[in-house]
Write an enzyme that holds these catalytic residues in place. Structure first.
Site: not given
Ligand code: GLA
Length: 349
Positions: A81, A106, A180, A182, A286, A314
């Site tokens: 952010r 992002h 990013h 997951y 993150q 991240e």
């Molecule tokens: C990031 C942000 C989260 C969220 C995800 C996607 O990692 O830090 O707050 O927005 O992406 O959902």
């Protein structure tokens, strides 16, 4: 070691998207598409040698073109952010697109995860690589400067997926690139039983909009303490102000104790035995525990992604650094060469 290319559909404007499959001699396989430089799947062995996909995503291109929470993409120009979607640089204020309330998240509406990358497969002595290029034009999403970006995915024979990030600009700008993916190492409904270690004494507390307050707070005696291997679900439901702000989970940046490429994070799934070590040159990581999944995303094989379905680690610079003079700088000048690396190393235990 092999690299294969196949068509993966077309964008609305007719441009073709390709998918590259990198495979090593133990069968580990990474599939990457040119749209967003997205990691589509990552197949790694469990303790019995069975390969399974350990990242969330979709089976086809179409859902990647719709709304989704950045599944597997390369994130830029600025990961995480930027408060108010604006910052000042050399006395000028830059207004970025705002895509999360007043903030930018992002890289904006059309961040790097929504761009088509040029791909060049290449072989080195020990590994297969996919070199991706993207030119982010001056003014894109509000950022100054033409930025040439190169991201190199390397699959090694030691079951590592390495991601190298390079960039150059023709005008001063800010930059924060990350990945990013997951992860869910066991394929279960959630990642709450995964065991996480983070080599960080401090983390960045956030305000109600998930913007860092500027403080680097000790993790000691908080649910943010992952200095010792800790089951993710063991404290996630605590009535802790920071966890509640992130919708009942983790969505914070940890300040790594060192950024010399040492171990940043270790993730272990006791069920499958799969273990992931993350090494990085970045100053922070993150950790997002998938708190915002609410069942509206239907992923591979029709699987509904519910809360905590996967987690992100991240590696990145600190969120909102352009507005936080005490954080390590994210300014890139025309004479600088941006360079960061992250290694995702898999084994079993
Ligand atoms: C990031 C942000 C989260 C969220 C995800 C996607 O990692 O830090 O707050 O927005 O992406 O959902």
């Amino acid at each position: 070691m092999t690299i294969q290319r196949e068509a993966f559909g077309t964008l609305d404007d007719g441009q073709p998207v390709d998918c590259y499959t990198l495979t090593n001699e133990s069968g580990m396989e990474a599939r990457i598409m040119t749209y967003g430089g997205t990691l589509l799947s990552l197949r790694v062995p469990d303790r019995d040698g069975h390969l399974a996909d350990v990242v969330l995503g979709f089976d086809a291109l179409a859902p990647y073109l719709g709304e989704h929470p950045y599944l597997g993409g390369i994130i830029g120009r600025y990961a995480n952010r930027i408060a108010g979607g604006s910052f000042s640089l050399d006395g000028r204020i830059y207004q970025l697109t705002q895509n999360e309330g007043p903030n930018q998240l992002h890289g904006g509406e059309l961040g790097f995860h929504r761009q088509l990358w040029r791909a060049l497969p290449q072989k080195t002595r020990n590994a297969d690589q996919l070199v991706l290029h993207y030119l982010s034009r001056d003014g894109e999403e509000g950022y100054p400067g033409d930025l040439h970006v190169e991201v190199i995915y390397t699959l090694t024979s030691r079951n590592e997926l390495r991601v190298d990030y390079h960039a150059q600009t023709d005008r001063p700008t800010v930059i924060n690139l990350t990945h990013h993916a997951y992860f869910n190492l066991g394929g279960g409904e959630t990642i709450l039983d995964h065991v996480l270690t983070l080599t960080a004494e401090r983390y960045l507390p956030v305000d109600g909009l998930l913007i860092p307050t500027g403080e680097l707070a000790p993790v000691a005696d908080t649910p943010m303490d992952f200095r010792m291997p800790t089951t993710i679900g063991s404290r996630i439901h605590e009535q802790d102000a920071q966890l509640l702000r992130a919708s009942g989970g983790y969505d914070h940046c940890w300040a790594l104790d060192s950024n010399t490429g040492i171990l940043a994070a270790e993730l272990y799934d006791p069920g499958s035995g799969r273990r992931l070590h993350v090494y990085t040159t970045q100053p922070g990581v993150q950790f997002y525990s998938g708190n915002f999944f609410d069942g509206s995303v239907v992923g591979k094989g029709g699987r509904v992604y519910g809360k905590y379905a996967g987690l992100c680690l991240e590696p990145q610079h600190f969120p909102d650094s352009p507005n936080q003079p005490d954080f390590p700088t994210t300014v890139l000048g025309p004479h600088d060469f941006y360079q960061h690396s992250t290694i995702y190393a898999f084994d079993v235990a």
